[in-house]
Motif scaffolding. Structure first.
Motif, PDB file in Angstrom:
ATOM      1  N   ILE A  56      -0.269   5.247 -18.255  1.00 49.31           N
ATOM      2  CA  ILE A  56       0.947   6.057 -18.282  1.00 49.31           C
ATOM      3  C   ILE A  56       1.726   5.839 -19.583  1.00 49.31           C
ATOM      4  O   ILE A  56       2.212   6.786 -20.201  1.00 49.31           O
ATOM      5  N   ASP A  57       1.809   4.588 -19.994  1.00 52.08           N
ATOM      6  CA  ASP A  57       2.633   4.253 -21.151  1.00 52.08           C
ATOM      7  C   ASP A  57       1.867   4.212 -22.471  1.00 52.08           C
ATOM      8  O   ASP A  57       2.454   4.102 -23.524  1.00 52.08           O
ATOM      9  N   GLY A  58       0.518   4.323 -22.373  1.00 59.65           N
ATOM     10  CA  GLY A  58      -0.295   4.202 -23.571  1.00 59.65           C
ATOM     11  C   GLY A  58      -0.222   5.422 -24.484  1.00 59.65           C
ATOM     12  O   GLY A  58       0.277   6.452 -24.142  1.00 59.65           O
ATOM     13  N   SER A  81       0.833  -1.205   0.000  1.00 59.13           N
ATOM     14  CA  SER A  81       0.000   0.000   0.000  1.00 59.13           C
ATOM     15  C   SER A  81       0.864   1.250   0.000  1.00 59.13           C
ATOM     16  O   SER A  81       0.547   2.230  -0.685  1.00 59.13           O
ATOM     17  N   ALA A  82       1.962   1.225   0.759  1.00 60.51           N
ATOM     18  CA  ALA A  82       2.860   2.383   0.813  1.00 60.51           C
ATOM     19  C   ALA A  82       3.481   2.658  -0.552  1.00 60.51           C
ATOM     20  O   ALA A  82       3.630   3.821  -0.960  1.00 60.51           O
ATOM     21  N   ARG A  83       3.833   1.600  -1.274  1.00 62.92           N
ATOM     22  CA  ARG A  83       4.420   1.781  -2.608  1.00 62.92           C
ATOM     23  C   ARG A  83       3.385   2.308  -3.595  1.00 62.92           C
ATOM     24  O   ARG A  83       3.701   3.139  -4.452  1.00 62.92           O
ATOM     25  N   GLU A  84       2.153   1.830  -3.461  1.00 59.54           N
ATOM     26  CA  GLU A  84       1.101   2.314  -4.353  1.00 59.54           C
ATOM     27  C   GLU A  84       0.843   3.806  -4.130  1.00 59.54           C
ATOM     28  O   GLU A  84       0.753   4.581  -5.083  1.00 59.54           O
ATOM     29  N   ALA A 101       7.218   7.034 -10.589  1.00 57.61           N
ATOM     30  CA  ALA A 101       5.889   6.428 -10.504  1.00 57.61           C
ATOM     31  C   ALA A 101       5.845   5.131 -11.297  1.00 57.61           C
ATOM     32  O   ALA A 101       5.324   4.104 -10.823  1.00 57.61           O
ATOM     33  N   ARG A 102       6.394   5.159 -12.505  1.00 59.29           N
ATOM     34  CA  ARG A 102       6.412   3.961 -13.339  1.00 59.29           C
ATOM     35  C   ARG A 102       7.211   2.849 -12.657  1.00 59.29           C
ATOM     36  O   ARG A 102       6.828   1.670 -12.699  1.00 59.29           O
ATOM     37  N   GLU A 103       8.311   3.219 -12.004  1.00 59.82           N
ATOM     38  CA  GLU A 103       9.130   2.225 -11.296  1.00 59.82           C
ATOM     39  C   GLU A 103       8.318   1.536 -10.196  1.00 59.82           C
ATOM     40  O   GLU A 103       8.353   0.304 -10.057  1.00 59.82           O
ATOM     41  N   PHE A 104       7.597   2.332  -9.410  1.00 61.32           N
ATOM     42  CA  PHE A 104       6.765   1.765  -8.339  1.00 61.32           C
ATOM     43  C   PHE A 104       5.670   0.866  -8.921  1.00 61.32           C
ATOM     44  O   PHE A 104       5.474  -0.266  -8.468  1.00 61.32           O
ATOM     45  N   ALA A 114      -2.054  -1.503 -10.495  1.00 64.97           N
ATOM     46  CA  ALA A 114      -0.753  -1.048 -10.988  1.00 64.97           C
ATOM     47  C   ALA A 114      -0.619  -1.312 -12.486  1.00 64.97           C
ATOM     48  O   ALA A 114      -0.151  -0.448 -13.242  1.00 64.97           O
ATOM     49  N   ALA A 115      -1.041  -2.504 -12.927  1.00 63.52           N
ATOM     50  CA  ALA A 115      -0.948  -2.830 -14.351  1.00 63.52           C
ATOM     51  C   ALA A 115      -1.826  -1.915 -15.185  1.00 63.52           C
ATOM     52  O   ALA A 115      -1.434  -1.451 -16.267  1.00 63.52           O
TER      53      ALA A 115
END
Length: 220
Positions: A218-220, A172-175, A190-193, A211-212
């Motif tokens: 983000i990458d689209g 949760s902290a990483r999200e 952000a992308r790394e997390f 995340a996915a």
């Protein structure tokens, strides 16, 4: 030059659209983070209270807590805040802690994010509370700050120890840290997390799927 300017404009429009799609995703999914963490702390803190305190006292506090919850469920937020505030001040440790979390959640529900963040920070700073719950309060404060309140870098700094591999709240902290990084404009972080969460088999399924999906935006 005209082509370059047009390309830049198109990139800016595309970026705005991505951010808008991301904001909609987080608005949809963010509440599930709160629900999962609050349900967990309620069950654990309640169990600890059951272990520690006299059954008659617990029963009375349990009735008061349930009554405060009913007020909250009936959209009587101010009355519920008063009831939880009384328990926070006078109840034994388990119900007092639960009530403090409920107060903060009610403030957030009313739209008082500043008040909610302050309430969570107060829990996090209380050394009389087990570190498990102080860390949870820090995560929930960060979630409110990710929604647009407070010091983004300060929130990231406070979450930094909680993303460690041995912390039970690390996913949760990483999200939340990923969301804060986006608010800060650090898309690479952000992308790394999000990438780490999406590919972490130990992460809860809901966090992995969020995340996915956010990575795709983000990458689209």
């Amino acid at each position: 030059m005209a082509d370059t300017g047009q390309d830049n404009l198109l990139r800016e429009i595309d970026e705005d659209l991505r951010q808008e799609r991301y904001a909609k995703l987080w608005k949809t999914y963010g509440r599930y983070v709160i629900a999962a963490t609050v349900i967990f702390v309620a069950s654990v803190a309640g169990f600890q209270g059951w272990q520690t305190y006299d059954i008659n006292l617990r029963s009375e506090e349990g009735r008061q807590f349930a009554a405060a919850q009913r007020l909250a469920a009936d959209a009587k937020a101010d009355e519920a805040l008063t009831a939880f505030g009384a328990l926070s001040a006078d109840a034994t440790a388990g119900y007092a802690l639960l009530s403090r979390f409920q107060e903060a959640a009610l403030l957030a529900g009313k739209g008082d994010r500043v008040g909610a963040v302050a309430a969570y920070h107060a829990i996090a700073a209380d050394t009389g509370i087990d570190a498990l719950y102080r860390d949870l309060a820090t995560v929930l404060a960060g979630l409110q700050e990710a929604e647009g309140t407070g010091d983004v870098q300060g929130a990231l700094d406070r979450l930094a120890p909680i993303i460690a591999d041995d912390n039970p709240w690390r996913h949760s902290a990483r999200e939340v840290s990923a969301v804060l990084a986006l608010r800060k404009g650090d898309r690479a972080k952000a992308r790394e997390f999000f990438d780490a969460l999406a590919t972490d088999p130990a992460a809860p399924r809901g966090i992995r799927s969020r995340a996915a999906e956010i990575l795709a935006v983000i990458d689209g």
